[in-house]
Design an enzyme around this catalytic site. Structure first.
Site, PDB file in Angstrom:
ATOM      1  N   ARG A  49     -32.855 -93.390 -17.491  1.00  0.00           N
ATOM      2  CA  ARG A  49     -32.058 -93.307 -16.251  1.00  0.00           C
ATOM      3  C   ARG A  49     -32.661 -92.257 -15.324  1.00  0.00           C
ATOM      4  NH1 ARG A  49     -26.250 -92.143 -18.487  1.00  0.00           N
ATOM      5  NH2 ARG A  49     -27.490 -90.966 -19.994  1.00  0.00           N
ATOM      6  N   GLU A 131     -40.877 -81.378 -38.028  1.00  0.00           N
ATOM      7  CA  GLU A 131     -39.955 -80.373 -38.553  1.00  0.00           C
ATOM      8  C   GLU A 131     -38.523 -80.625 -38.091  1.00  0.00           C
ATOM      9  OE1 GLU A 131     -38.682 -77.927 -40.872  1.00  0.00           O
ATOM     10  OE2 GLU A 131     -40.762 -77.309 -40.617  1.00  0.00           O
ATOM     11  N   GLY A 136     -32.517 -79.607 -38.341  1.00  0.00           N
ATOM     12  CA  GLY A 136     -32.553 -78.894 -37.068  1.00  0.00           C
ATOM     13  C   GLY A 136     -33.495 -77.715 -37.030  1.00  0.00           C
ATOM     14  N   ILE A 138     -33.750 -75.203 -39.027  1.00  0.00           N
ATOM     15  CA  ILE A 138     -34.114 -74.584 -40.299  1.00  0.00           C
ATOM     16  C   ILE A 138     -35.563 -74.914 -40.642  1.00  0.00           C
ATOM     17  CG2 ILE A 138     -33.570 -74.394 -42.753  1.00  0.00           C
ATOM     18  CD1 ILE A 138     -30.771 -75.459 -42.093  1.00  0.00           C
ATOM     19  N   ASP A 203     -27.274 -90.795 -42.001  1.00  0.00           N
ATOM     20  CA  ASP A 203     -28.085 -89.710 -41.456  1.00  0.00           C
ATOM     21  C   ASP A 203     -28.665 -88.856 -42.577  1.00  0.00           C
ATOM     22  OD1 ASP A 203     -28.657 -87.741 -38.996  1.00  0.00           O
ATOM     23  OD2 ASP A 203     -27.801 -86.539 -40.608  1.00  0.00           O
ATOM     24  N   LYS A 207     -32.787 -88.247 -44.003  1.00  0.00           N
ATOM     25  CA  LYS A 207     -33.377 -86.936 -44.241  1.00  0.00           C
ATOM     26  C   LYS A 207     -33.778 -86.773 -45.700  1.00  0.00           C
ATOM     27  CE  LYS A 207     -30.560 -85.015 -40.522  1.00  0.00           C
ATOM     28  NZ  LYS A 207     -29.353 -84.214 -40.172  1.00  0.00           N
TER      29      LYS A 207
END
Length: 430
Positions: A49, A131, A136, A138, A203, A207
């Protein structure tokens, strides 16, 4: 010596994380230049957008044609923070085809197609860093991939989703029900309008696949990860956990088999002792507990999501990739030399907490105990409470194979005296 020609960066996506990346690149430009050894310049920002106001970003940099941005011939590094599978996958391939190294925060894509992306990057002599795809801010991927490269990791157990940890923490600390805690998480911005990816464990499973591949030097795809959500966790489960000196967390658990010949990867809610370091992780924080042969037990803790924390991880990767560009080198790629098989959930060995609704009459406990024994599952403790012809029976087992426990539960459901299996929860971290 400082190189004067800037390294040019294409930013693919400019949402919560992307806008923070652009802001930090602008406000910390001098520091980034000093750390890298050359200026780094935001050369273009691909968005869906273009009319949206993006403070601090030169409108001249905005484009809706991400492919053209990557093909223009002067881009050194692409930062992909679009998320999802497509068009992110196609754009990363385009970047590699044009000699561009990639920094990505895309856990879903890496969990599904990480091996293929690594293969293309390695063949082209380019970097693929990610990473920010796990936990996040860490620092976790690089320490596991580099700092522990000389060690043998046997187990990884962690809280890798802040939304679910916030919900479970509220249920534990306030006595709130699941829906009430979810509503609070949504109001505070921790949960999406559709929280399915978080609360059903998708999620965390993505990970887990990434971390398992790094930890065990083998390829683990998203489909290899056993997954259970946390929507069925109840106040009664927390009450039982407290009686055992435990709390409940949604955990990603990655293990190397005792004989070293296989690995398992799973995501599910579990009871853990209050004495375990992960039990004290509150609110929306993440923490990962790594057990290595030489290093022993290590814990990584911090904010696992959010614009600024995730952007911090992205920028750390950007610095590393730019340094590699200047040195005409690449960082570590995929390490999958062990090629270990990923075992099924049935091979996992742990303890279990089973809550049954049963008839309140003589002989019920004997029937239940016999069923456990017939399936090779040893009982540790039993607690029974009866009222008005009905009773609840809580059984905590010794360690057993998940397949044996599954067979036990199927047999229990067939007993006339068992009116229902209220909950089944694994007990971890002891």
């Amino acid at each position: 010596m400082m190189r004067t020609r800037p390294l040019k960066v294409a930013l693919l996506g400019c949402g919560v994380v992307g806008s923070e990346v652009a802001r930090i690149m602008t406000t910390h430009a001098e520091d980034l230049t000093a750390r890298i050894g050359a200026p780094v310049e935001l050369a273009g920002v691909a968005v869906r957008r273009p009319s949206k106001v993006r403070e601090g970003i030169d409108p001249a940099l905005i484009t809706t044609d991400a492919t053209a941005l990557l093909k223009r011939g002067d881009i050194d590094v692409a930062i992909e923070v679009i998320g999802g599978i497509e068009p992110a996958r196609a754009l990363i391939h385009t970047a590699f085809e044009h000699g561009i190294s990639v920094v990505s925060a895309n856990k879903a894509l890496l969990a599904q197609d990480g091996a293929a992306l690594h293969a293309v990057a390695d063949a082209a002599g380019l970097d693929l860093y990610y990473e920010a795809a796990v936990a996040g801010a860490i620092p976790l991927v690089r320490p596991m991939r580099e700092s522990l490269a000389g060690d043998k990791i046997n187990r990884v157990m962690g809280i890798v989703n802040g939304t679910t940890n916030f919900i479970l923490d509220k249920m534990d600390s306030t006595g709130a029900g699941y829906q009430e805690a979810l509503d609070e998480a949504t109001a505070l911005g921790y949960a999406e309008a559709d929280p399915t990816a978080d609360v059903e464990g998708y999620d965390a499973a993505a990970k887990a696949a990434i971390l398992a591949g790094i930890a065990f030097h083998t390829r683990v795809r998203l489909d290899d990860v056993y997954r259970e959500g946390m929507t069925e966790v109840s106040a009664a489960d927390f009450a039982s956990a407290k009686r055992m000196g435990c709390t409940i967390k949604l955990l990603a658990i990655l293990e190397r088999a005792a004989d070293g010949q296989s690995v398992t990867a799973r995501v599910h809610p579990a009871m853990i002792p209050l004495s375990h370091p992960l039990a004290s992780v509150r609110e929306a924080y993440n923490a990962v507990f790594v057990e290595a042969e030489a290093a022993g037990r290590l814990m990584f803790y911090g904010p696992g999501a959010g614009g600024a924390p995730t952007a911090s991880a992205v920028l750390g990767d950007l610095v590393a990739v730019c340094r590699n560009k200047l040195a005409e080198a690449t960082g570590p790629g995929e390490s999958a030399y062990t090629q270990l098989p990923v075992s099924t959930m049935g091979d996992v060995v742990t303890r279990y907490h089973i809550s049954l609704d049963v008839a309140d009459k003589p002989g019920v406990l004997a029937q239940v105990a016999t069923t456990f024994a017939e399936h090779g599952v040893s009982i540790d403790t039993v607690r029974q409470q009866g009222k008005d012809g009905e009773a609840s029976l809580v059984v905590v087992t010794h360690r057993a194979h998940d397949a044996a426990l599954t067979g036990t539960v199927e047999a229990l459901r067939k007993l006339d005296t068992v009116r229902g299996v209220a909950s089944i929860m694994r007990v971890e971290g002891e």
